[in-house]
Design an enzyme around this catalytic site. Structure first.
Site, short mmCIF file in Angstrom:
data_model
loop_
_atom_site.label_atom_id
_atom_site.label_comp_id
_atom_site.label_asym_id
_atom_site.label_seq_id
_atom_site.Cartn_x
_atom_site.Cartn_y
_atom_site.Cartn_z
N LYS A 173 39.22 11.59 50.47
CA LYS A 173 40.40 12.20 51.08
C LYS A 173 40.01 12.68 52.47
CE LYS A 173 44.66 13.36 49.73
NZ LYS A 173 45.58 12.67 48.81
N GLY A 179 63.42 13.27 45.23
CA GLY A 179 62.99 12.65 46.49
C GLY A 179 62.64 11.20 46.26
P1 NAD Z 1 59.50 13.84 48.26
O1 NAD Z 1 59.12 14.84 49.29
O2 NAD Z 1 60.17 12.58 48.68
O3 NAD Z 1 60.48 14.52 47.18
C1 NAD Z 1 60.28 15.78 46.66
C2 NAD Z 1 61.67 16.34 46.34
O4 NAD Z 1 61.50 17.57 45.62
C3 NAD Z 1 62.52 16.64 47.55
O5 NAD Z 1 63.79 16.07 47.40
C4 NAD Z 1 62.58 18.19 47.56
O6 NAD Z 1 63.80 18.67 48.09
C5 NAD Z 1 62.45 18.51 46.11
N1 NAD Z 1 61.96 19.85 45.79
C6 NAD Z 1 61.02 20.58 46.44
N2 NAD Z 1 60.82 21.75 45.81
C7 NAD Z 1 61.64 21.76 44.72
C8 NAD Z 1 61.88 22.67 43.68
N3 NAD Z 1 61.25 23.84 43.61
N4 NAD Z 1 62.80 22.34 42.73
C9 NAD Z 1 63.46 21.16 42.79
N5 NAD Z 1 63.26 20.25 43.76
C10 NAD Z 1 62.38 20.56 44.72
O7 NAD Z 1 58.18 13.54 47.45
P2 NAD Z 1 57.86 12.29 46.52
O8 NAD Z 1 57.17 11.25 47.32
O9 NAD Z 1 59.07 11.94 45.72
O10 NAD Z 1 56.74 12.92 45.55
C11 NAD Z 1 57.09 13.85 44.53
C12 NAD Z 1 55.83 14.35 43.87
O11 NAD Z 1 55.10 13.24 43.32
C13 NAD Z 1 54.83 15.05 44.79
O12 NAD Z 1 54.15 16.04 44.06
C14 NAD Z 1 53.86 13.94 45.17
O13 NAD Z 1 52.60 14.45 45.55
C15 NAD Z 1 53.78 13.19 43.86
N6 NAD Z 1 53.39 11.78 43.99
C16 NAD Z 1 54.11 10.94 44.76
C17 NAD Z 1 53.74 9.60 44.85
C18 NAD Z 1 54.54 8.62 45.66
O14 NAD Z 1 54.38 7.41 45.47
N7 NAD Z 1 55.42 9.08 46.55
C19 NAD Z 1 52.63 9.13 44.15
C20 NAD Z 1 51.90 10.01 43.33
C21 NAD Z 1 52.30 11.35 43.27
#
Ligand code: NAD
Length: 348
Positions: free
Chosen positions: A78, A180
């Site tokens: 990382k 999201g």
């Molecule tokens: P994103 O930022 O697109 O979406 C996150 C969503 O959560 C947003 O719509 C935000 O408004 C909402 N949010 C934030 N705080 C909140 C709360 N307290 N209650 C309800 N909603 C809330 O992120 P993402 O890419 O969809 O990733 C989501 C999670 O999955 C993160 O923890 C990320 O690290 C993990 N993740 C993502 C991926 C990927 O491929 N994008 C891969 C592995 C892990």
């Protein structure tokens, strides 16, 4: 500019500095036993160097576990940059980071993480070829979120088979926290599978779209974890499974995409004591890194390779759940143990 730090838990750790561009950051290679260390580049404001170093050490270790659990020939690494991505990010700063990554000659591969965009990855790639998550190019993997969502769905099916004797999610009620990139795709897949959805997000536009497209029921973000559903799917932030939330969870299963869902390792045991099946997050959300790995490893054609890995991840989850149930311990403990055994089996 690249200063090696002696940290016994990690193979290589570097402080990265560039006076001209103002770059300050760290690169950590936790393990290269299974292959080159891979993991994203994060940019955010930290309280100081110690906090940034602690973050990069934890995150790189987590990547070793995630990559191993996904069955990838990749180790864990990382990188972090200290600073506000909205104000301090400049092309010169990104290029200085690119040069630092390049000096590691492929022992570390970077990709997009918090505070970074595909455009930033393109900037880095002007200095190094050891960068994935690009939007264009022969092997570009683009947005990993749809693949992450498919992996989470597969994990849920493994959990359903363990709890209810069938992988079928039709008629199951799933409470999704966070709509999201991943959460929205997951809702789409669940809707197609016949599941009933309750959803919450801080962003009203995200909620409105899932209510409209998938007939979901809107829930207050403060109480989504407590919905009387079959499955609670955290897809927003870390630390949502803690001593306050766990007593309120009514679902039989917790399975989602969010990283670091457990506030502390003891929370895995708290969930088990309440007879709630918690599917270890880094096993459930490995689809994203599988997608990135196809780019790093220059896989073509990528679709069948990705499908095969997703199937293997679901089988691994089923194995973890069966072993945890047989041994009377939490799935989180078994998941960690399997990775640790896997790393020990590889000759250094
Ligand atoms: P994103 O930022 O697109 O979406 C996150 C969503 O959560 C947003 O719509 C935000 O408004 C909402 N949010 C934030 N705080 C909140 C709360 N307290 N209650 C309800 N909603 C809330 O992120 P993402 O890419 O969809 O990733 C989501 C999670 O999955 C993160 O923890 C990320 O690290 C993990 N993740 C993502 C991926 C990927 O491929 N994008 C891969 C592995 C892990």
């Amino acid at each position: 500019m690249l200063t090696r730090l002696a940290i016994s838990t990690h193979e290589e750790v570097y402080r990265v500095e560039d006076r001209e561009s103002g770059l300050r950051g760290f690169i950590a290679l936790h393990s290269t036993r299974l292959g080159p260390a891979a993991g994203g580049l994060r940019m955010r404001t930290y309280e100081g160097d110690d906090a940034a170093l602690e973050d990069v050490l934890n995150l790189s270790r987590g990547m070793s576990y995630k990559n191993a659990a996904a069955g990838l020939p990749l180790g864990g690494g990382k990188a972090v940059i200290l600073g506000d991505p909205d104000h301090a990010k400049t092309p010169a700063l990104l290029r200085a980071m690119g040069r630092a990554i390049n000096r590691l000659q492929g022992r570390y591969w970077t990709a997009e993480d918090m505070g970074m965009s595909p455009e930033d990855m393109a900037e880095l790639s002007r200095e190094t070829r050891f960068v994935a998550g690009l939007n264009s190019g022969t092997h570009a993997s683009g947005d990993p979120s749809p693949v992450t969502a498919r992996g989470v769905l597969g994990a849920m099916r493994a959990g359903a088979a363990q709890l209810w004797g069938t992988q079928n999610l039709s008629g199951r009620h799933v409470a999704v926290q966070g709509l999201g990139h991943v959460g929205w795709h997951l809702c789409h897949l669940l809707h197609e599978s016949g599941a009933k959805l309750s959803v919450a997000d801080m962003n009203p536009a995200h909620v409105a779209s899932t209510v409209r497209e998938f007939g979901a029921t809107m829930v207050d973000p403060r109480s989504i974890h407590a919905v009387d559903a079959d499955i609670f799917a955290p897809c927003a932030i870390g630390g949502v499974l803690n001593s306050r939330s766990i007593p309120e969870i009514r679902a039989r299963m917790v399975c989602g995409a969010a990283n670091n869902q457990l506030a502390s390792p003891e929370d895995a045991e708290r969930l088990r004591a309440r007879d709630i099946l918690y599917l270890p997050d880094y096993v459930a959300n490995g689809g994203g890194i599988v997608n990135v790995a196809a780019e790093i490893l220059r896989i073509a054609p990528r679709a069948p390779w990705v499908d095969e890995r997703l199937d293997a991840m679901q089988a691994r989850m089923a194995h973890i759940l069966a072993r945890a149930s047989g041994e009377g311990v939490s799935p989180a403990m078994i998941a960690d143990r399997l990775v640790e055994e896997q790393l020990l089996q590889v000759a250094v």
